[in-house]
Design a protein around this motif. Structure first.
Motif, PDB file in Angstrom:
ATOM      1  N   ARG A 162       0.840  -1.204   0.000  1.00 23.43           N
ATOM      2  CA  ARG A 162       0.000   0.000   0.000  1.00 23.43           C
ATOM      3  C   ARG A 162       0.876   1.255   0.000  1.00 23.43           C
ATOM      4  N   LYS A 163       1.986   1.236   0.721  1.00 22.14           N
ATOM      5  CA  LYS A 163       2.888   2.388   0.754  1.00 22.14           C
ATOM      6  C   LYS A 163       3.397   2.724  -0.641  1.00 22.14           C
ATOM      7  N   VAL A 164       3.730   1.697  -1.407  1.00 20.42           N
ATOM      8  CA  VAL A 164       4.240   1.919  -2.757  1.00 20.42           C
ATOM      9  C   VAL A 164       3.135   2.471  -3.657  1.00 20.42           C
ATOM     10  N   ARG A 165       1.939   1.898  -3.557  1.00 21.15           N
ATOM     11  CA  ARG A 165       0.817   2.387  -4.369  1.00 21.15           C
ATOM     12  C   ARG A 165       0.456   3.813  -3.986  1.00 21.15           C
ATOM     13  N   ASP A 166       0.392   4.103  -2.681  1.00 22.44           N
ATOM     14  CA  ASP A 166       0.012   5.444  -2.231  1.00 22.44           C
ATOM     15  C   ASP A 166       1.043   6.497  -2.636  1.00 22.44           C
ATOM     16  N   ALA A 167       2.287   6.052  -2.858  1.00 21.94           N
ATOM     17  CA  ALA A 167       3.319   6.980  -3.329  1.00 21.94           C
ATOM     18  C   ALA A 167       3.193   7.244  -4.827  1.00 21.94           C
ATOM     19  N   GLY A 168       2.209   6.608  -5.452  1.00 20.82           N
ATOM     20  CA  GLY A 168       1.977   6.830  -6.877  1.00 20.82           C
ATOM     21  C   GLY A 168       2.882   6.032  -7.786  1.00 20.82           C
ATOM     22  N   VAL A 169       3.445   4.940  -7.275  1.00 23.26           N
ATOM     23  CA  VAL A 169       4.361   4.117  -8.056  1.00 23.26           C
ATOM     24  C   VAL A 169       3.603   2.945  -8.665  1.00 23.26           C
ATOM     25  N   SER A 170       3.808   2.713  -9.938  1.00 26.58           N
ATOM     26  CA  SER A 170       3.238   1.556 -10.637  1.00 26.58           C
ATOM     27  C   SER A 170       4.374   0.781 -11.294  1.00 26.58           C
ATOM     28  N   PHE A 171       4.069  -0.436 -11.762  1.00 24.68           N
ATOM     29  CA  PHE A 171       5.094  -1.303 -12.339  1.00 24.68           C
ATOM     30  C   PHE A 171       4.702  -1.800 -13.713  1.00 24.68           C
ATOM     31  N   ARG A 172       5.721  -1.969 -14.557  1.00 26.39           N
ATOM     32  CA  ARG A 172       5.587  -2.683 -15.814  1.00 26.39           C
ATOM     33  C   ARG A 172       6.458  -3.931 -15.742  1.00 26.39           C
ATOM     34  N   ALA A 173       5.920  -5.064 -16.170  1.00 29.72           N
ATOM     35  CA  ALA A 173       6.697  -6.299 -16.266  1.00 29.72           C
ATOM     36  C   ALA A 173       6.986  -6.571 -17.734  1.00 29.72           C
ATOM     37  N   LEU A 174       8.256  -6.727 -18.061  1.00 30.78           N
ATOM     38  CA  LEU A 174       8.685  -6.946 -19.441  1.00 30.78           C
ATOM     39  C   LEU A 174       9.406  -8.282 -19.532  1.00 30.78           C
ATOM     40  N   GLU A 175       9.076  -9.066 -20.545  1.00 27.14           N
ATOM     41  CA  GLU A 175       9.650 -10.398 -20.699  1.00 27.14           C
ATOM     42  C   GLU A 175      10.429 -10.517 -21.992  1.00 27.14           C
ATOM     43  N   GLY A 176      11.595 -11.156 -21.899  1.00 24.38           N
ATOM     44  CA  GLY A 176      12.350 -11.542 -23.079  1.00 24.38           C
ATOM     45  C   GLY A 176      12.632 -10.404 -24.032  1.00 24.38           C
ATOM     46  N   ARG A 177      12.246 -10.595 -25.306  1.00 25.02           N
ATOM     47  CA  ARG A 177      12.543  -9.606 -26.345  1.00 25.02           C
ATOM     48  C   ARG A 177      11.686  -8.348 -26.233  1.00 25.02           C
ATOM     49  N   ASP A 178      10.724  -8.353 -25.318  1.00 23.48           N
ATOM     50  CA  ASP A 178       9.967  -7.128 -25.077  1.00 23.48           C
ATOM     51  C   ASP A 178      10.781  -6.108 -24.277  1.00 23.48           C
ATOM     52  N   ILE A 179      11.902  -6.550 -23.705  1.00 25.41           N
ATOM     53  CA  ILE A 179      12.790  -5.632 -22.989  1.00 25.41           C
ATOM     54  C   ILE A 179      13.640  -4.910 -24.028  1.00 25.41           C
ATOM     55  N   SER A 180      13.439  -3.625 -24.168  1.00 28.45           N
ATOM     56  CA  SER A 180      14.130  -2.857 -25.202  1.00 28.45           C
ATOM     57  C   SER A 180      15.541  -2.491 -24.753  1.00 28.45           C
TER      58      SER A 180
END
Length: 443
Positions: A241-259
């Motif tokens: 909740r602390k991370v969400r309330d700080a306005g932080v979100s995440f993207r998960a990137l796999e394999g060749r989707d990692i630029s």
């Protein structure tokens, strides 16, 4: 077998009844002297292959300048051949220090120094900077694995090395070392398992997956949380909740989707975190460039963003899918082995870094995001890396990780054996004590 530090050694031996002059031992000066497909096929046939023993990974350690003579890692590859066919192989490194190993022998080195004896150079049968358990002695049969250990020990004796250390090996490795009377040692890591405990283990009435006593995978992160005791469940929810309330979100990137941009950003974070702790990073940018090009399917990256800007990143490794495994090892072509590859995929917590400080961001990036991804993707196990009792609060449970050691000096070998006996007893008590503090709910 004749050998010397700077070159290649060859020799003939009668291994477990095999004809004299048929089996040849060679010491190579680079993994790049071996065909990648043959190496990876041999690796894939082992009991516990990991991405870190792949030809591409070990070659990247050399080519990037991360593990080289200049950094104190001189690679030698001990190999056994039969008429041009690779039967067994093991990478090892002649070391002039004990950093980057995660099985600590600094006290042994000091004891040698106090007695006016050189502890370095020594040799480690390990993957540099990578404390992930798995196969180290790659061999077609257990008899060949025992022969490989014998060849390695003879080679070390010819160079008058102080000692050999097989780190984070598997059961087959340890059995081969035991046959040669190497000493055994255990350390502790913390691993998360994607398995709902049976009722007898205390899954608790809140779990949504307790219809039977059969162990099954978690349905989602909330299902996993329901298996924890109230204190740990509350703590994890508060941290997320602390991370969400700080306005932080995440993207998960796999394999060749990692630029390329993503990899570059990750390295900025990784380097910053090392420098903040007063150290230069072990791994250089060229290593990660090689991983992006040669092993993209083995990596998952989590990028934290705040107000549209990336602020932190973590990187985990994953074992190959069944399709990749079958391609690299044509011997795996039956239904049972293919299903085993699907059922036993493993994720490994590796690296992280941040450009901004956010309360609990480390826990979210390194544990909760990877665990949530593992549940969604049917990953069997998430290994948290070396040390860290704090991982138990995140439901990573203690696992003993073994190593094996040969010491050339008889008196020191005897003293170390007695030390390891005492240490082993203490380690067993320590693990039992950790288990009494399990975060899982009690029935």
């Amino acid at each position: 077998m004749k050998s010397k530090l700077g070159g290649e050694a060859t020799g003939a031996r009668d291994n477990q009844g095999m004809a004299e002059n048929t089996i040849i031992t060679r010491v190579l000066t680079s993994v790049q002297q071996l065909d990648a497909q043959n190496w990876n096929a041999l690796l894939a046939s082992q009991s516990t292959p990991t991405p870190f023993m792949r030809h591409e990974y070990l070659a990247a350690m050399e080519q990037s300048g991360s593990a080289t003579p200049e950094t104190g890692w001189v690679i030698r590859v001990i190999t056994i051949w039969d008429q041009g066919e690779l039967l067994a192989a093991c990478p090892l490194y002649i070391k002039t220090h004990s950093y980057g190993e995660y099985v600590f022998d600094f006290a042994w080195a000091r004891a040698y120094e106090q007695h006016g004896l050189p502890y370095y150079p020594k040799a480690v049968l390990a993957v540099p900077f990578t404390p992930a358990p798995g196969s180290r002695l790659l061999a077609r049969t257990q008899a060949l694995r025992v022969a490989l250990v014998q060849a390695i020990q003879e080679w070390a004796e010819s160079l008058q090395l102080s000692s050999l250390h097989l780190l984070f090996g598997d059961a087959d490795d340890l059995a081969a070392c035991a046959a040669a009377s190497w000493m055994q040692r255990s350390t502790v890591q913390f691993h998360w398992t994607n398995k709902v405990p049976a009722l007898s283990e205390g899954a608790g009435e809140e779990s949504t997956n307790t219809a039977s006593n059969e162990a099954t995978a978690w349905r989602d992160f909330d299902d996993f949380l329901a298996s924890l005791n109230q204190e740990k469940r509350k703590k994890i929810r508060q941290e997320r909740r602390k991370v969400r309330d700080a306005g932080v979100s995440f993207r998960a990137l796999e394999g060749r989707d990692i630029s390329t941009e993503d990899w570059n950003f990750f390295y900025r974070c990784y380097e910053r975190t090392y420098l903040e702790h007063g150290n230069a990073p072990y791994l250089l940018p060229a290593f990660f460039e090689a991983m992006a090009g040669a092993m993209p399917e083995n990596w998952v990256m989590f990028i934290a963003e705040h107000e549209g800007q990336a602020i932190a990143s973590s990187l985990i490794a994953v074992s190959a899918s069944s399709a990749t495994t079958s391609t690299s090892n044509p011997s795996i072509n039956d239904a049972d082995n293919a299903q085993a590859a699907i059922n036993n995929r493993v994720a490994y917590g590796r690296y992280w870094g941040a450009l901004q400080r956010v309360d609990s961001l480390h826990f979210e990036a390194c544990y909760y995001q990877p665990i949530e991804w593992c549940i969604a993707n049917g990953i069997t196990r998430f290994e948290g890396g070396a040390q860290g009792e704090h991982k138990m609060a995140r439901a990573l449970l203690p696992i003993e990780t073994p190593s094996a050691h040969w010491v050339s000096h008889p008196a020191f070998a005897d003293a170390i054996a007695r030390f390891l006996q005492r240490e082993g007893e203490g380690m067993a008590d320590y693990v039992q004590d950790l288990k009494t503090h399990s975060p899982l709910r009690k029935v």
